[in-house]
Design an enzyme around this catalytic site. Structure first.
Site, PDB file in Angstrom:
ATOM      1  N   ALA A  61     -13.976   8.556 -30.582  1.00  0.00           N
ATOM      2  CA  ALA A  61     -13.567   7.145 -30.633  1.00  0.00           C
ATOM      3  C   ALA A  61     -13.161   6.809 -32.061  1.00  0.00           C
ATOM      4  CB  ALA A  61     -14.738   6.274 -30.200  1.00  0.00           C
ATOM      5  N   GLY A 100     -16.247  11.086 -28.372  1.00  0.00           N
ATOM      6  CA  GLY A 100     -15.380  10.692 -27.257  1.00  0.00           C
ATOM      7  C   GLY A 100     -14.346  11.759 -26.925  1.00  0.00           C
ATOM      8  N   GLU A 103     -16.114  14.032 -24.692  1.00  0.00           N
ATOM      9  CA  GLU A 103     -16.364  13.319 -23.427  1.00  0.00           C
ATOM     10  C   GLU A 103     -15.088  13.271 -22.579  1.00  0.00           C
ATOM     11  OE1 GLU A 103     -18.096  10.012 -25.709  1.00  0.00           O
ATOM     12  OE2 GLU A 103     -19.706  10.024 -24.230  1.00  0.00           O
ATOM     13  N   GLU A 123     -22.370  11.412 -32.159  1.00  0.00           N
ATOM     14  CA  GLU A 123     -22.561   9.953 -32.202  1.00  0.00           C
ATOM     15  C   GLU A 123     -23.882   9.547 -32.854  1.00  0.00           C
ATOM     16  OE1 GLU A 123     -21.234  11.643 -29.763  1.00  0.00           O
ATOM     17  OE2 GLU A 123     -19.685  10.500 -28.733  1.00  0.00           O
TER      18      GLU A 123
HETATM   19  C1  LIG Z   1     -22.082  -6.498 -27.025  1.00  0.00           C
HETATM   20  C2  LIG Z   1     -21.588  -5.203 -27.471  1.00  0.00           C
HETATM   21  C3  LIG Z   1     -21.373  -4.249 -26.371  1.00  0.00           C
HETATM   22  C4  LIG Z   1     -21.044  -3.006 -26.962  1.00  0.00           C
HETATM   23  C5  LIG Z   1     -20.576  -1.985 -26.038  1.00  0.00           C
HETATM   24  C6  LIG Z   1     -19.915  -0.958 -26.839  1.00  0.00           C
HETATM   25  C7  LIG Z   1     -18.852  -0.293 -26.137  1.00  0.00           C
HETATM   26  C8  LIG Z   1     -18.093   0.595 -27.066  1.00  0.00           C
HETATM   27  C9  LIG Z   1     -17.646   1.738 -26.298  1.00  0.00           C
HETATM   28  C10 LIG Z   1     -17.344   2.849 -27.202  1.00  0.00           C
HETATM   29  C11 LIG Z   1     -17.537   4.123 -26.484  1.00  0.00           C
HETATM   30  C12 LIG Z   1     -17.467   5.185 -27.502  1.00  0.00           C
HETATM   31  C13 LIG Z   1     -18.015   6.404 -27.001  1.00  0.00           C
HETATM   32  C14 LIG Z   1     -18.007   7.574 -27.944  1.00  0.00           C
HETATM   33  O1  LIG Z   1     -19.052   8.359 -27.462  1.00  0.00           O
HETATM   34  C15 LIG Z   1     -18.244   7.206 -29.399  1.00  0.00           C
HETATM   35  C16 LIG Z   1     -17.577   8.130 -30.374  1.00  0.00           C
HETATM   36  O2  LIG Z   1     -16.792   8.955 -30.083  1.00  0.00           O
HETATM   37  S1  LIG Z   1     -18.019   7.866 -31.999  1.00  0.00           S
HETATM   38  C17 LIG Z   1     -17.061   9.061 -32.894  1.00  0.00           C
HETATM   39  C18 LIG Z   1     -17.631  10.421 -32.787  1.00  0.00           C
HETATM   40  N1  LIG Z   1     -16.896  11.335 -33.637  1.00  0.00           N
HETATM   41  C19 LIG Z   1     -17.314  11.712 -34.829  1.00  0.00           C
HETATM   42  O3  LIG Z   1     -18.369  11.362 -35.283  1.00  0.00           O
HETATM   43  C20 LIG Z   1     -16.408  12.617 -35.599  1.00  0.00           C
HETATM   44  C21 LIG Z   1     -16.182  12.084 -36.971  1.00  0.00           C
HETATM   45  N2  LIG Z   1     -15.265  12.902 -37.742  1.00  0.00           N
HETATM   46  C22 LIG Z   1     -15.614  14.062 -38.294  1.00  0.00           C
HETATM   47  O4  LIG Z   1     -16.696  14.571 -38.141  1.00  0.00           O
HETATM   48  C23 LIG Z   1     -14.598  14.720 -39.157  1.00  0.00           C
HETATM   49  O5  LIG Z   1     -13.721  13.746 -39.595  1.00  0.00           O
HETATM   50  C24 LIG Z   1     -13.795  15.836 -38.442  1.00  0.00           C
HETATM   51  C25 LIG Z   1     -13.177  15.339 -37.162  1.00  0.00           C
HETATM   52  C26 LIG Z   1     -14.701  17.033 -38.180  1.00  0.00           C
HETATM   53  C27 LIG Z   1     -12.649  16.287 -39.397  1.00  0.00           C
HETATM   54  O6  LIG Z   1     -13.207  16.640 -40.639  1.00  0.00           O
HETATM   55  P1  LIG Z   1     -12.273  16.852 -41.912  1.00  0.00           P
HETATM   56  O7  LIG Z   1     -11.119  17.695 -41.554  1.00  0.00           O
HETATM   57  O8  LIG Z   1     -13.164  17.290 -43.017  1.00  0.00           O
HETATM   58  O9  LIG Z   1     -11.647  15.428 -42.241  1.00  0.00           O
HETATM   59  P2  LIG Z   1     -12.376  14.118 -42.727  1.00  0.00           P
HETATM   60  O10 LIG Z   1     -13.751  14.036 -42.236  1.00  0.00           O
HETATM   61  O11 LIG Z   1     -12.148  13.975 -44.188  1.00  0.00           O
HETATM   62  O12 LIG Z   1     -11.550  12.995 -41.946  1.00  0.00           O
HETATM   63  C28 LIG Z   1     -10.166  12.772 -42.227  1.00  0.00           C
HETATM   64  C29 LIG Z   1      -9.910  11.301 -42.077  1.00  0.00           C
HETATM   65  O13 LIG Z   1     -10.089  10.930 -40.714  1.00  0.00           O
HETATM   66  C30 LIG Z   1     -11.015   9.858 -40.612  1.00  0.00           C
HETATM   67  N3  LIG Z   1     -11.749  10.018 -39.359  1.00  0.00           N
HETATM   68  C31 LIG Z   1     -12.357  11.110 -38.918  1.00  0.00           C
HETATM   69  N4  LIG Z   1     -12.896  10.900 -37.720  1.00  0.00           N
HETATM   70  C32 LIG Z   1     -12.610   9.642 -37.391  1.00  0.00           C
HETATM   71  C33 LIG Z   1     -12.891   8.827 -36.247  1.00  0.00           C
HETATM   72  N5  LIG Z   1     -13.563   9.305 -35.213  1.00  0.00           N
HETATM   73  N6  LIG Z   1     -12.443   7.575 -36.272  1.00  0.00           N
HETATM   74  C34 LIG Z   1     -11.747   7.077 -37.308  1.00  0.00           C
HETATM   75  N7  LIG Z   1     -11.428   7.793 -38.416  1.00  0.00           N
HETATM   76  C35 LIG Z   1     -11.871   9.059 -38.445  1.00  0.00           C
HETATM   77  C36 LIG Z   1     -11.883  10.014 -41.830  1.00  0.00           C
HETATM   78  O14 LIG Z   1     -12.485   8.803 -42.148  1.00  0.00           O
HETATM   79  C37 LIG Z   1     -10.882  10.456 -42.872  1.00  0.00           C
HETATM   80  O15 LIG Z   1     -10.172   9.356 -43.335  1.00  0.00           O
HETATM   81  P3  LIG Z   1     -10.510   8.674 -44.717  1.00  0.00           P
HETATM   82  O16 LIG Z   1     -11.862   8.066 -44.549  1.00  0.00           O
HETATM   83  O17 LIG Z   1     -10.538   9.776 -45.718  1.00  0.00           O
HETATM   84  O18 LIG Z   1      -9.444   7.680 -44.890  1.00  0.00           O
END
Ligand SMILES: CCCCCCCCCCCCC[C@H](O)CC(=O)SCCNC(=O)CCNC(=O)[C@H](O)C(C)(C)COP(=O)(O)OP(=O)(O)OC[C@H]1O[C@@H](n2cnc3c(N)ncnc32)[C@H](O)[C@@H]1OP(=O)(O)O
Length: 719
Positions: A61, A100, A103, A123
């Site tokens: 996500a 996500g 998923e 997550e």
């Molecule tokens: C009343 C309220 C009710 C609320 C209900 C809520 C409903 C909401 C429903 C949501 C459902 C969501 C379900 C889902 O399960 C949730 C998720 O998926 S959370 C996200 C999970 N993913 C992660 O944690 C992965 C995160 N990323 C990484 O680990 C790494 O970035 C990578 C993918 C392994 C790549 O690593 P690298 O090559 O080293 O690169 P960087 O880490 O430097 O990243 C580059 C750049 O991308 C940005 N970025 C990475 N991942 C994300 C992301 N998922 N979203 C947005 N941006 C992302 C990262 O920040 C870097 O950018 P920069 O910060 O440098 O500008």
């Protein structure tokens, strides 16, 4: 967004497109919904493949959307629609399939991964749980124990491990999209009944109650107060005990609580802060994107004590050739054995061959003549370090970067004695250096941007979170530790016990309270520093005047313990007692309590009752106050740098975001008010005098943390 094309005649190929990680933003989700509908509605399409652009499936996500009014199609019905499709949908996984992203893949009927792909549900590290069906589909696919492990730790697995677990159906060394396209045609027309994971029963171990209770206990212990890991266990338990639709309701309910929590905000702040510190800048204007690092193929470590050994291991594990120099023969032999042991154990854990042959050992400093970078890790003594650096500049080839692993000495003073001060930077590792993630890269006014860029890049290669900081006493981390430790000592004088102080800090989320931590690192370390600073007075009088040093309140408690040979765990006695020297289990020590009673009586200190709130406010707000001073002095570029240092180097609980983020959460006005209160009560403690930056931020309405840099810059430009 998502691109659509028809390939191999009959395959609808959907490509997620949102660089750099193809996160599932509103536009991407809308694109997937539209393109899946198009593919399923096209009579010429027999099967569908979903992949990500630029060799990266999907990073999950879009975390940046979480703080906003989220719009666009929700993930759960989108994934359910894919699973319900009557044509086979295959996920072609290259790069990462995380959160996500995984998923989404679990909603597909088949998953084919490239051998270099990595998969996981991280997550929990963001204070959340996998809420697009991950907690319900994964246990049905791989069983409860494996799902619990992956979901509660957030760890990534390799494609091969994913195959062994049953998460993917095939691993390939070829182009995963081509393989998936071919494969999807081979299964087109076959029944999909057995491919919809949500319809699987959840395989249950015989004693599932005991399993969940055991896991919950372990998870709570590890979580130090974080709520997401606990919610993850509850969600998986729902998968094991409820039908899929009810389990999904539970997943959503638990996610709703986490999603709006302060802990999730803190952990997501940490995610972006960790990345922001890589975009370093120096007060001179030099910055990460305009400073080119030099290549480092061969490095040297000088001095093979505890730190030098850890650094040698970390460098060798990074793939560098290392020259390890120790002048004392006995120490060299011991170090060689210790380093080999650490490398062998590390290799065994990762199932790879140890990299012993990357290291050459020598007693002679001339052995470093050809290296690109040297890390000096000799005893903390300026005269000794200066001598070593002077020898190094005579021996090393021109341009070799000279780094010192000092934790306290003045890097600029050291550089000033060198013919090439621009090549000198600090690389402050944390013990054990091959394990701890933090590296402070310390620049002085003379350090060249290229030297800083090289040290930062090397740190990253070593798997460290590297933070560039200015040169001052204790740099960032240890400088902030001083007021924290000082308050802890004062609290003992006023009536607290080590147990009370430690309990407050551990319940806050630190893995160890300040006294247990000092026992672990050794009380003699601080004693040596205080002696060098001429704070220690051996022949101690009584009364208040005996507790004033250099014009401020001082507690000699730590010195008195050291005089008794109580250095902590290594001597079996410190703030606590231990079964034997080196043993790790801290037990309350009646001797220490009597000692405190006698000490207070001798100094006319009347003990009072101290509660946990006071412990937290005095220890943490004093530390935070010093953080504001560090920002004001320009030693750290922003609050994120300080927070990353504390989370990765000092055990600050991630779910509280780091000290500066925490100050924002508590409210800057409240922190200021409490500091003023304690300063009035303790006017002889300069660390409690609120920093002017904190006052200015409060006066300007306590802006959110991402706007503090503006306030700091404005102030610096006025000076
Ligand atoms: C009343 C309220 C009710 C609320 C209900 C809520 C409903 C909401 C429903 C949501 C459902 C969501 C379900 C889902 O399960 C949730 C998720 O998926 S959370 C996200 C999970 N993913 C992660 O944690 C992965 C995160 N990323 C990484 O680990 C790494 O970035 C990578 C993918 C392994 C790549 O690593 P690298 O090559 O080293 O690169 P960087 O880490 O430097 O990243 C580059 C750049 O991308 C940005 N970025 C990475 N991942 C994300 C992301 N998922 N979203 C947005 N941006 C992302 C990262 O920040 C870097 O950018 P920069 O910060 O440098 O500008």
């Amino acid at each position: 967004m998502a691109l659509y094309s028809r390939v191999s005649g009959f395959v609808g190929l959907i490509t997620l497109q949102n660089p750099p990680v193809n996160a599932l933003s509103a536009a991407v989700r809308q694109g997937i919904v539209d393109m899946v509908e198009r593919a399923l509605g096209d009579p010429n399409v027999k099967s569908v493949v979903i992949c990500g652009q630029n060799g990266n499936f999907c990073g999950g996500a879009d975390i940046k959307e979480f703080g906003t009014n989220m719009s666009g199609p929700p993930l759960v019905p989108m994934i359910d629609a894919i699973e319900a499709a009557n044509k086979p949908v295959v996920a072609a996984i290259e790069g990462s399939a995380l959160g996500g992203g995984l998923e989404l893949a679990l909603g597909c009927h088949y998953r084919i991964a490239h051998s270099k792909a990595r998969l996981g549900l991280p997550e929990v590290t963001l204070g959340l749980l996998p809420a697009a069906g991950g907690t319900q589909r994964l246990p049905r696919l791989v069983g409860v124990p494996a799902a619990l492990n992956l979901i509660t730790t957030g760890r990534h697995v390799t494609a091969t491990q994913a195959l062994q677990l049953g998460i993917v159906d095939q691993v390939t060394d070829h182009n995963a999209v081509d393989v998936a396209v071919k494969f999807s045609l081979s299964v087109a027309g076959q029944s999909l009944d057995a491919r919809r994971i949500s319809t699987y029963p959840c395989p249950l171990p015989s004693d599932s109650d005991a399993l969940f209770e055991g896991v919950m206990q372990k998870v709570r212990q590890r979580a130090h107060g974080a709520i997401a890991p606990v919610a993850c266990v509850q969600a998986v338990r729902a998968a094991a005990t409820l039908p899929y639709s009810k389990g999904m309701e539970r997943e959503q309910e638990l996610m709703a609580t986490l999603f709006t929590s302060g802990q999730a905000r803190a952990q997501q702040y940490c995610f972006f802060a960790q990345r922001a510190v890589g975009r370093w800048r120096m007060p001179s204007g030099a910055r990460w994107d305009t400073s080119k690092p030099r290549p480092v193929h061969k490095a040297a470590v000088i001095g093979l004590g505890t730190m030098g050994r850890g650094i040698t291991v970390a460098l060798a594990q990074t793939g560098l050739s290392v020259v390890a120099v120790e002048t004392q023969e006995k120490q060299l032999m011991e170090a060689k054995q210790a380093v080999s042991g650490m490398l062998e154990r590390g290799a065994k854990r990762h199932g790879v061959a140890p990299t012993l042959d990357r290291i050459s050992y020598s007693q002679n400093i001339h052995a470093v003549a050809e290296v690109d970078l040297v890390i000096e890790a000799v005893f903390e003594d300026m005269a000794l370090k200066t001598e070593v650096f002077q020898q190094l500049s005579a021996v090393c080839k021109p341009g070799t970067l000279l780094c010192t692993n000092t934790s306290a000495l003045d890097v600029d003073k050291l550089a000033s004695k060198m013919p090439n001060p621009e090549l000198v930077v600090g690389m402050h590792f944390f013990a054990p250096a091959h394990v701890m993630k933090l590296l402070e890269v310390v620049y002085g006014p003379r350090s060249s941007p290229q030297a800083v860029a090289t040290a930062m890049q090397l740190g990253k290669k070593m798997g460290k979170v590297s933070v560039a900081v200015g040169n001052c006493r204790g740099f960032v981390g240890n400088r902030m530790l001083m007021p924290y430790l000082q308050q802890a000592f004062f609290l003992l004088e006023e009536g607290a016990t080590p147990e009370l102080v430690d309990r407050a800090l551990e319940e806050f989320g630190f893995p160890m309270g300040v006294f247990r931590m000092s026992d672990l690192s050794g009380l003699d370390v601080g004693w040596r520093v205080r002696k060098r600073d001429e704070l220690v007075e051996p022949d101690m009088a009584s009364g208040q005047s005996a507790r004033i040093r250099q014009g401020s309140r001082y507690s000699p408690l730590g010195d008195l313990l050291c005089e008794q040979g109580r250095f902590g765990q290594k001597t079996g006695r410190g703030w606590y007692q231990y079964d034997k020297p080196g043993s790790r289990v801290a037990r309350s020590d009646p001797w220490l309590h009597s000692f405190l009673v006698e000490y207070r009586a001798r100094h006319g200190l009347v003990p009072r009752s101290i509660d946990q709130q006071e412990v937290l406010e005095r220890c943490l707000y004093a530390l935070i106050n010093e953080g504001f001073r560090i920002l004001e002095d320009g030693i750290a570029a922003g609050p994120e740098d300080i927070d990353v240092i504390y989370v990765f180097g000092y055990g600050w609980p991630k779910h509280r975001g780091g000290p500066m983020f925490y100050a924002g959460m508590v409210g800057l006005a409240k922190v200021l008010e409490r500091l003023e209160h304690y300063q009035q009560a303790h006017p002889d403690v300069p660390y409690l005098q609120p920093c002017s930056l904190l006052r200015r931020l409060v006066a300007s309405g306590s802006p959110p943390i991402h706007r503090w840099r503006e306030a700091i810059k404005k102030r610096q430009s006025q000076l």
